[in-house]
Design an enzyme around this catalytic site. Structure first.
Site, PDB file in Angstrom:
ATOM      1  N   GLU A 264      28.867  11.921 -17.461  1.00 12.71           N
ATOM      2  CA  GLU A 264      27.296  11.547 -17.831  1.00 12.71           C
ATOM      3  C   GLU A 264      26.227  12.564 -18.301  1.00 12.71           C
ATOM      4  O   GLU A 264      26.766  13.978 -18.453  1.00 12.71           O
ATOM      5  CB  GLU A 264      26.475  11.298 -16.406  1.00 12.71           C
ATOM      6  CG  GLU A 264      27.086   9.974 -15.837  1.00 12.71           C
ATOM      7  CD  GLU A 264      26.629   9.683 -14.523  1.00 12.71           C
ATOM      8  OE1 GLU A 264      25.317  10.169 -14.076  1.00 12.71           O
ATOM      9  OE2 GLU A 264      27.068   8.664 -13.752  1.00 12.71           O
ATOM     10  N   HIS A 282      22.555   5.383 -14.161  1.00 13.38           N
ATOM     11  CA  HIS A 282      22.673   6.062 -13.095  1.00 13.38           C
ATOM     12  C   HIS A 282      21.074   5.863 -12.426  1.00 13.38           C
ATOM     13  O   HIS A 282      20.432   6.755 -12.001  1.00 13.38           O
ATOM     14  CB  HIS A 282      22.887   7.630 -13.080  1.00 13.38           C
ATOM     15  CG  HIS A 282      23.549   8.073 -11.805  1.00 13.38           C
ATOM     16  ND1 HIS A 282      24.456   9.033 -11.845  1.00 13.38           N
ATOM     17  CD2 HIS A 282      23.021   7.920 -10.711  1.00 13.38           C
ATOM     18  CE1 HIS A 282      24.786   9.319 -10.627  1.00 13.38           C
ATOM     19  NE2 HIS A 282      23.796   8.946 -10.132  1.00 13.38           N
TER      20      HIS A 282
END
Length: 530
Positions: A264, A282
């Site tokens: 990420e 997220h």
């Protein structure tokens, strides 16, 4: 005493800033500072506390500069951006807020489940593109489906509860889930293989550890029911993304909804582009309520620690409530000083440390006291050790730590703490208590009763109980210009083994110790400092 100083280096709610101010803490709000590592390193040494979200990376290099830092507070559950071993080694408490965003994260998992079951994102894109593909998006009902929850802790239990409310059959795999808690939640506790075999929808709610990494591996994905749907709003890396893509392509897995990814920010991923995959960036904790909750919670927790010594939701130290902190403080001092006394007497390698708690102290937070005792024992060997790092350091060195609790106290004391240090040459032990004045005292050494307060400079002598020792000992101290503050004596029987524990006003020289050891009745003399 100056007010504690806290730096907020990420965007936290103004209400959180106000909590610090209202509690009398000097707060410095610099919400963009976390992105500038160099500037953070330059100023971090001025602060007692650091409040962060995910943008600030608290690295070992930054912690080296954090000479006054006592606590790092993460507004949120994940502490991946804090180098916890480095913080632990420096005695810095690392706190998170595991409950502030639980409902938000659980609701996101439920939302992903609905999106997956009814192909809502794909149908939305199609409809807004001017198409009317009513027959293309054939969904499935959730009612009566089997929901498999992997990890039934704080968030997983909320998801399970919502699943029960949706009239789903909920099964859960969690080694720590008690049968009583499973009944309370209305779920069936099963082993992992059974969950994989039976679940129509699998949702993950476990932390990332060595045991949970790739818990949905290629092998485990192959064990799932054909047509299963998989949801991950917990942590990237719990699922083998390549293996899942292959199972989606083959049709074995009907769909997947992911909020977290191995890398990420995820600008590319094996799951991207598949027509039966739903992805979000997220967002699990991203609601205004959750962001406010975790910010307020971390401000309260950090304030309680800096002002009262209370520890909540620390990832590297046992919790201490605000109510018990004042009662614990003198016993922490007792455990640390008893341990230090024994550590200073021990020269051989240490194999184990046993701490016995008797009476009222046995009902206290003994994990904190044990950390203090281990710190005291090991500090003569490892100068940089602290209460936070001590249990880890002991474990790394193969030193066993044992706690024993007894409800009844020894002798006439309300509480009694005894520490036994098992070294390769011989075991050594001493015990003590805290009197009404709050001062810790030694009341037993080598099973011999004494009564001595701790002082910065002390002399410990083991001798035969024969006439002449006290006179000669006192004369030597006088001749050396050493003034005695307190003088504690004890013996096991007349003419048997005796000890004296004396506090003096200045450091004791090696020359004086040698002269004391030359007294015929003396077996051993040691200088100890506290």
């Amino acid at each position: 005493m100056p007010a504690p100083r806290v730096l907020i280096s990420d965007a936290l709610s103004p209400a959180a800033v106000q909590i610090f101010k209202d509690r009398g803490i000097d707060v410095d709000f610099q919400p963009d500072l976390g992105k500038d590592k160099d500037k953070l390193s330059q100023i971090i040494g001025d602060y007692d506390g650091l409040a962060i979200r995910s943008a600030t990376k608290v690295t070992a290099k930054i912690l080296e500069k954090a000479t006054n830092l006592k606590v790092v507070g993460r507004a949120g559950i994940g502490v991946d951006n804090v180098e916890i071993p480095a913080a632990t080694a420096k005695g810095i408490i690392v706190m998170n807020t595991p409950f502030g965003n639980s409902i938000t994260t659980a609701e996101h998992a439920i939302a992903m489940m609905f999106a997956l079951a009814r192909q809502i994102p794909q149908a939305d894109a199609s409809t807004q593109a001017g198409k009317w593909e009513k027959n293309r998006f054939m969904g499935v009902e959730l009612t009566a489906k089997t929901l498999g929850v992997i990890g039934c802790g704080n968030i997983g239990s909320i998801v399970a509860d919502r699943g029960v409310g949706l009239r789903m059959k909920v099964i859960a795999y969690d080694p720590f889930l008690s049968p009583e808690r499973a009944i309370e939640l209305g779920v069936e506790k099963v082993e992992l293989d059974e969950l994989l075999r039976r679940a129509d929808i699998i949702t993950l709610h476990v932390p990332m550890t060595e045991k949970t990494k790739n818990i949905l591996s290629a092998e485990n994905i192959a064990k799932t029911k054909k047509g299963v749907r998989i949801i991950n709003c917990a942590r990237g890396g719990l699922v083998d993304e390549q293996a899942l893509r292959a199972a989606l392509d083959s049709g074995h897995v009907a769909g997947a909804a992911f909020d977290v990814f191995i890398e990420e920010p995820a600008t590319s991923n094996p799951l991207f582009g598949h027509p039966n995959v739903v992805c979000t960036p997220h967002l699990g904790a991203s609601t205004s309520e959750a962001q406010e909750n975790v910010a307020l919670q971390v401000a309260e927790q950090m304030s309680d620690y800096l002002l009262q010594g209370a520890i909540q939701n620390a990832v590297n130290f046992p919790s201490i409530t605000a109510e018990e902190a004042p009662r614990l403080k003198p016993f922490v001092a007792l455990a640390e000083k008893l341990g230090s006394f024994l550590g200073q007497l021990t020269e051989a390698p240490i194999k184990g440390i046993r701490i016995e708690y008797e009476g009222a102290v046995s009902h206290m937070n003994t994990r904190a006291l044990t950390s203090a005792a281990v710190t005291g024992v090991l500090r003569p060997f490892l100068q940089d050790i602290n209460m936070v790092s001590a249990p880890v350091v002991a474990r790394e060195r193969g030193i066993t730590i044992e706690e024993v609790k007894r409800e009844n106290a020894a002798r006439d004391y309300e509480s009694f703490v005894r520490i036994i240090v098992d070294a390769e040459d011989m075991p050594r032990h001493a015990g003590g208590t805290v009197f009404q004045d709050g001062k810790p005292r030694v009341i037993e050494i080598r099973d011999i009763a004494v009564d001595a307060e701790f002082a910065p400079h002390m002399i410990y002598v083991r001798n035969d109980d024969k006439p002449g020792f006290i006179g000669r000992f006192g004369t030597l101290l006088g001749e050396s210009g050493v003034n005695v503050a307190t003088f504690a004596l004890g013996r096991d029987k007349p003419g048997g083994d005796a000890i004296c524990f004396v506090s003096v006003d200045q450091p004791v020289t090696e020359d004086l110790l040698r002269k004391i050891e030359d007294i015929p009745q003396v077996k051993r003399a040691r200088s100890v400092r506290f």
